[in-house]
Design a protein around this motif. Structure first.
Motif, PDB file in Angstrom:
ATOM      1  N   PHE A  98       6.384 -42.615  27.546  1.00  0.00           N
ATOM      2  CA  PHE A  98       6.337 -43.612  26.473  1.00  0.00           C
ATOM      3  C   PHE A  98       6.564 -42.919  25.127  1.00  0.00           C
ATOM      4  CE2 PHE A  98       4.227 -46.074  29.733  1.00  0.00           C
ATOM      5  CZ  PHE A  98       4.537 -47.394  29.434  1.00  0.00           C
ATOM      6  N   PRO A  99       7.786 -42.501  24.849  1.00  0.00           N
ATOM      7  CA  PRO A  99       8.038 -41.742  23.608  1.00  0.00           C
ATOM      8  C   PRO A  99       7.860 -42.567  22.336  1.00  0.00           C
ATOM      9  CG  PRO A  99      10.104 -42.244  24.729  1.00  0.00           C
ATOM     10  CD  PRO A  99       9.010 -42.633  25.663  1.00  0.00           C
ATOM     11  N   THR A 100       7.854 -43.892  22.441  1.00  0.00           N
ATOM     12  CA  THR A 100       7.761 -44.716  21.238  1.00  0.00           C
ATOM     13  C   THR A 100       6.320 -44.921  20.766  1.00  0.00           C
ATOM     14  OG1 THR A 100       7.784 -46.719  22.602  1.00  0.00           O
ATOM     15  CG2 THR A 100       9.903 -45.956  21.743  1.00  0.00           C
ATOM     16  N   LEU A 101       5.330 -44.554  21.575  1.00  0.00           N
ATOM     17  CA  LEU A 101       3.945 -44.645  21.139  1.00  0.00           C
ATOM     18  C   LEU A 101       3.616 -43.478  20.216  1.00  0.00           C
ATOM     19  CD1 LEU A 101       2.145 -45.528  24.510  1.00  0.00           C
ATOM     20  CD2 LEU A 101       2.798 -47.102  22.678  1.00  0.00           C
ATOM     21  N   ALA A 102       2.589 -43.645  19.382  1.00  0.00           N
ATOM     22  CA  ALA A 102       2.110 -42.541  18.550  1.00  0.00           C
ATOM     23  C   ALA A 102       1.025 -41.788  19.317  1.00  0.00           C
ATOM     24  CB  ALA A 102       1.548 -43.079  17.239  1.00  0.00           C
ATOM     25  N   TYR A 103       0.925 -40.490  19.055  1.00  0.00           N
ATOM     26  CA  TYR A 103      -0.042 -39.651  19.764  1.00  0.00           C
ATOM     27  C   TYR A 103      -0.831 -38.820  18.765  1.00  0.00           C
ATOM     28  CZ  TYR A 103       2.492 -41.087  23.893  1.00  0.00           C
ATOM     29  OH  TYR A 103       3.058 -41.847  24.886  1.00  0.00           O
ATOM     30  N   ALA A 104      -2.117 -38.642  19.043  1.00  0.00           N
ATOM     31  CA  ALA A 104      -2.995 -37.872  18.165  1.00  0.00           C
ATOM     32  C   ALA A 104      -3.493 -36.637  18.898  1.00  0.00           C
ATOM     33  CB  ALA A 104      -4.175 -38.730  17.717  1.00  0.00           C
ATOM     34  N   ASP A 105      -3.878 -35.616  18.133  1.00  0.00           N
ATOM     35  CA  ASP A 105      -4.338 -34.362  18.730  1.00  0.00           C
ATOM     36  C   ASP A 105      -5.799 -34.401  19.146  1.00  0.00           C
ATOM     37  OD1 ASP A 105      -1.849 -33.155  18.414  1.00  0.00           O
ATOM     38  OD2 ASP A 105      -2.311 -32.455  16.386  1.00  0.00           O
ATOM     39  N   THR A 106      -6.552 -35.352  18.599  1.00  0.00           N
ATOM     40  CA  THR A 106      -7.967 -35.485  18.941  1.00  0.00           C
ATOM     41  C   THR A 106      -8.335 -36.964  19.003  1.00  0.00           C
ATOM     42  OG1 THR A 106      -8.748 -35.532  16.645  1.00  0.00           O
ATOM     43  CG2 THR A 106      -8.514 -33.352  17.673  1.00  0.00           C
ATOM     44  N   ALA A 107      -9.477 -37.243  19.608  1.00  0.00           N
ATOM     45  CA  ALA A 107      -9.970 -38.622  19.642  1.00  0.00           C
ATOM     46  C   ALA A 107     -10.245 -39.116  18.226  1.00  0.00           C
ATOM     47  CB  ALA A 107     -11.233 -38.698  20.493  1.00  0.00           C
ATOM     48  N   LEU A 108     -10.793 -38.241  17.393  1.00  0.00           N
ATOM     49  CA  LEU A 108     -11.092 -38.622  16.013  1.00  0.00           C
ATOM     50  C   LEU A 108      -9.826 -39.034  15.274  1.00  0.00           C
ATOM     51  CD1 LEU A 108     -13.549 -38.702  14.026  1.00  0.00           C
ATOM     52  CD2 LEU A 108     -12.754 -36.477  13.194  1.00  0.00           C
ATOM     53  N   ASP A 109      -8.748 -38.271  15.458  1.00  0.00           N
ATOM     54  CA  ASP A 109      -7.486 -38.612  14.801  1.00  0.00           C
ATOM     55  C   ASP A 109      -6.913 -39.919  15.337  1.00  0.00           C
ATOM     56  OD1 ASP A 109      -7.558 -36.411  13.160  1.00  0.00           O
ATOM     57  OD2 ASP A 109      -6.319 -35.157  14.474  1.00  0.00           O
ATOM     58  N   ALA A 110      -7.090 -40.171  16.625  1.00  0.00           N
ATOM     59  CA  ALA A 110      -6.588 -41.419  17.208  1.00  0.00           C
ATOM     60  C   ALA A 110      -7.306 -42.626  16.617  1.00  0.00           C
ATOM     61  CB  ALA A 110      -6.751 -41.398  18.722  1.00  0.00           C
ATOM     62  N   VAL A 111      -8.602 -42.488  16.385  1.00  0.00           N
ATOM     63  CA  VAL A 111      -9.427 -43.599  15.906  1.00  0.00           C
ATOM     64  C   VAL A 111      -9.266 -43.820  14.401  1.00  0.00           C
ATOM     65  CG1 VAL A 111     -11.840 -44.336  15.624  1.00  0.00           C
ATOM     66  CG2 VAL A 111     -11.080 -43.354  17.797  1.00  0.00           C
ATOM     67  N   ARG A 112      -8.785 -42.809  13.695  1.00  0.00           N
ATOM     68  CA  ARG A 112      -8.687 -42.903  12.233  1.00  0.00           C
ATOM     69  C   ARG A 112      -7.862 -44.132  11.817  1.00  0.00           C
ATOM     70  NH1 ARG A 112     -10.047 -38.792   9.236  1.00  0.00           N
ATOM     71  NH2 ARG A 112      -9.661 -37.324  10.956  1.00  0.00           N
ATOM     72  N   GLY A 113      -8.472 -45.025  11.077  1.00  0.00           N
ATOM     73  CA  GLY A 113      -7.787 -46.208  10.578  1.00  0.00           C
ATOM     74  C   GLY A 113      -7.607 -47.326  11.584  1.00  0.00           C
ATOM     75  N   ALA A 114      -8.221 -47.193  12.770  1.00  0.00           N
ATOM     76  CA  ALA A 114      -8.000 -48.185  13.832  1.00  0.00           C
ATOM     77  C   ALA A 114      -8.792 -49.468  13.581  1.00  0.00           C
ATOM     78  CB  ALA A 114      -8.385 -47.598  15.181  1.00  0.00           C
ATOM     79  N   ASP A 115      -8.156 -50.592  13.890  1.00  0.00           N
ATOM     80  CA  ASP A 115      -8.825 -51.892  13.813  1.00  0.00           C
ATOM     81  C   ASP A 115      -9.595 -52.194  15.092  1.00  0.00           C
ATOM     82  OD1 ASP A 115      -7.735 -52.896  11.198  1.00  0.00           O
ATOM     83  OD2 ASP A 115      -5.845 -52.554  12.248  1.00  0.00           O
ATOM     84  N   VAL A 116      -9.201 -51.566  16.195  1.00  0.00           N
ATOM     85  CA  VAL A 116      -9.913 -51.701  17.461  1.00  0.00           C
ATOM     86  C   VAL A 116      -9.655 -50.443  18.282  1.00  0.00           C
ATOM     87  CG1 VAL A 116      -7.993 -52.891  18.637  1.00  0.00           C
ATOM     88  CG2 VAL A 116     -10.331 -53.202  19.473  1.00  0.00           C
ATOM     89  N   LEU A 152     -17.172 -41.380  14.674  1.00  0.00           N
ATOM     90  CA  LEU A 152     -15.948 -42.173  14.796  1.00  0.00           C
ATOM     91  C   LEU A 152     -15.983 -43.385  13.875  1.00  0.00           C
ATOM     92  CD1 LEU A 152     -15.398 -40.330  17.246  1.00  0.00           C
ATOM     93  CD2 LEU A 152     -14.547 -42.330  18.453  1.00  0.00           C
ATOM     94  N   GLY A 153     -17.172 -43.938  13.689  1.00  0.00           N
ATOM     95  CA  GLY A 153     -17.298 -45.100  12.827  1.00  0.00           C
ATOM     96  C   GLY A 153     -16.937 -44.814  11.385  1.00  0.00           C
ATOM     97  N   GLU A 154     -17.099 -43.563  10.953  1.00  0.00           N
ATOM     98  CA  GLU A 154     -16.771 -43.188   9.585  1.00  0.00           C
ATOM     99  C   GLU A 154     -15.272 -43.233   9.308  1.00  0.00           C
ATOM    100  OE1 GLU A 154     -18.877 -42.590   7.072  1.00  0.00           O
ATOM    101  OE2 GLU A 154     -20.494 -43.143   8.455  1.00  0.00           O
ATOM    102  N   VAL A 155     -14.449 -43.079  10.360  1.00  0.00           N
ATOM    103  CA  VAL A 155     -12.994 -43.016  10.137  1.00  0.00           C
ATOM    104  C   VAL A 155     -12.273 -44.278  10.602  1.00  0.00           C
ATOM    105  CG1 VAL A 155     -12.994 -40.499  10.288  1.00  0.00           C
ATOM    106  CG2 VAL A 155     -12.490 -41.854  12.343  1.00  0.00           C
TER     107      VAL A 155
END
Length: 447
Positions: A375-393, A411-414
């Motif tokens: 799935f090359p069109t998805l975005a990928y993060a290096d950590t769980a924290l980075d993945a959650v940053r700015g997430a609505d869900v 995680l709630g902070e980001v």
């Protein structure tokens, strides 16, 4: 004289089996038709993530300092035929493109390539998962093509490896099943598996059809159990029940047992989905299709859970749309302790949300490279924290221990919004709620 063993096909099954046979004390020669794979294995590296496998391999591969030297690899069929007393065939049997049936081309090619070089008595042992009736056909092919004729004998020894536990399952199997036609073949396989048998692993001798059916029957039963509890989750969601407590209660019944009763987004991977479909297809060919019609519903329930998770995520966003929304997906592999993303429910959900306009960011401890390729069109993060940053869900879709141990407060902070959906019923709901998260899980009450 000690038996010499060859392993034909050095993918997930073959690489594990070859290393395990060397660990059991045999001289082993592995064959693959892909030179790059042979080069990698010969250097003591494996092309997939499987806990403990690379260490086991390096302990035995010839040329690595400190190794026993009992394990080598080649691309030569002639070398393999000259070397081995017992030849294990471990090649892949994928689902046919556009069909339910099993693609036997790799198994057929392996037998057709090996047989013409068999000039002395040998036992060829199939380990691949094949449609019932294949062994009888392959035994005839072997006898027809081998110069040694009927002295090239066949046995069928299905594998029961669990990804993430493959080394353990090979060295200490919960059962050894062999389909065979002679006492000589049984004697050889008892010698091969003498160590695990001494440790208490049962040795079950059957005919060819039964040995072939054992693997598909076992996988069908496991798939049925998973889809059953997921069906119960659907009823719990409609009735306001709690599928986790329901599973706990029925799991105490020793006739049922607690394993495989965790409701969620369902099963995936390279075995269960394609095996139950191939089983249905073969039953139809045999005129026994009505016996397995229930597997169609098992497959349907399983696939439906993915869409239901997408629906839960859409509902959690409040306005019924993914457009302009950031979605964090924790997990890409179909199960933890693996880098396998084949038919991964987690990636399927991520892909569906992406196609519906969501900005999806994925993180997985081991499956990132494979996920990017698929799935090359998805975005990928290096950590769980980075993945959650700015997430609505946030969607928890593969039950890695790393995700269980995440700190909800951090995680709630980001996160843009503290909303998490547990697609595996593996997180501590109270811990997340105490940190201010709206927590939902499949088949469980909202609060």
């Amino acid at each position: 004289m000690a038996l010499k063993i060859t392993v034909i096909g050095t993918g997930y099954l073959g690489a594990t089996h070859a290393a395990a046979m060397a660990e059991l004390g045999f001289e082993v020669l592995g064959l693959d038709v892909v030179p790059e794979k042979i080069d990698m294995l010969s250097a003591g590296r494996v092309p997939m993530y499987e806990p403990g496998l690379e260490d086991l391999l390096r302990r035995h591969v010839a040329g690595i300092e400190g190794s026993t030297g009992r394990l080598r690899f080649t691309t030569s069929w002639e070398e393999v035929a000259d070397f081995g007393d017992v030849h294990f065939v471990c090649v892949n049997t994928p689902q046919k493109h556009g069909e339910y049936g099993c693609d036997m081309r790799y198994v057929d090619a392996a037998f057709s390539s090996l047989a013409p070089h068999l000039r002395r008595p040998a036992l060829v042992v199939g380990k691949s998962t094949v449609p019932v009736g294949s062994a009888e056909r392959l035994a005839r092919l072997l006898a027809d093509l081998a110069p040694v004729g009927a002295d090239a004998e066949l046995a069928w020894n299905p594998e029961f490896l669990r990804e993430g536990f493959a080394v353990q399952d090979t060295l200490h199997p919960d059962r050894i099943v062999v389909g065979l036609e002679s006492a000589a073949a049984e004697k050889l396989l008892r010698e091969v598996y003498a160590t695990p048998m001494e440790e208490g692993s049962p040795f079950v001798v059957t005919d060819f059809p039964t040995a072939e059916l054992v693997k598909t029957a076992a996988n069908s039963f496991l798939a049925t159990k998973i889809s059953f509890i997921n069906a119960m989750a659907e009823v719990c969601e409609a009735a306001g029940g709690d599928v986790v407590k329901l599973a706990e209660a029925i799991g105490y019944d020793e006739r049922i047992g607690a394993k495989f009763l965790r409701a969620g987004i369902g099963f995936g991977g390279g075995c269960l989905p394609k095996d139950i479909r191939a089983f249905m297809a073969r039953a139809g060919e045999l005129g026994a299709d009505q016996a397995l019609t229930f597997l169609r519903e098992i497959d349907s329930i399983n696939m439906r859970r993915r869409g239901q998770m997408v629906g839960m995520a859409r509902e959690a966003l409040g306005d019924g749309t993914f457009l302009g929304k950031r979605v964090a997906v924790l997990g890409a592999t179909f199960k933890p302790n693996s880098d396998d993303v084949r038919d991964s429910p987690a990636l399927n959900v991520a892909g569906q949300i992406h196609l519906q306009g969501g900005q999806v960011t994925v993180y997985d401890p081991k499956g990132m490279d494979n996920a990017r390729r698929l799935f090359p069109t998805l975005a990928y993060a290096d950590t769980a924290l980075d993945a959650v940053r700015g997430a609505d869900v946030v969607l928890h879709l593969t039950e890695w221990n790393e995700f269980r141990e995440l700190d909800p407060a951090v995680l709630g902070e980001v996160a843009a919004s503290r909303v998490i959906l547990d697609g595996r019923n593996a997180l501590d709901a109270e811990r997340w709620r105490e940190a201010g998260w709206t927590f939902r899980a499949m088949g469980r009450p909202r609060a």
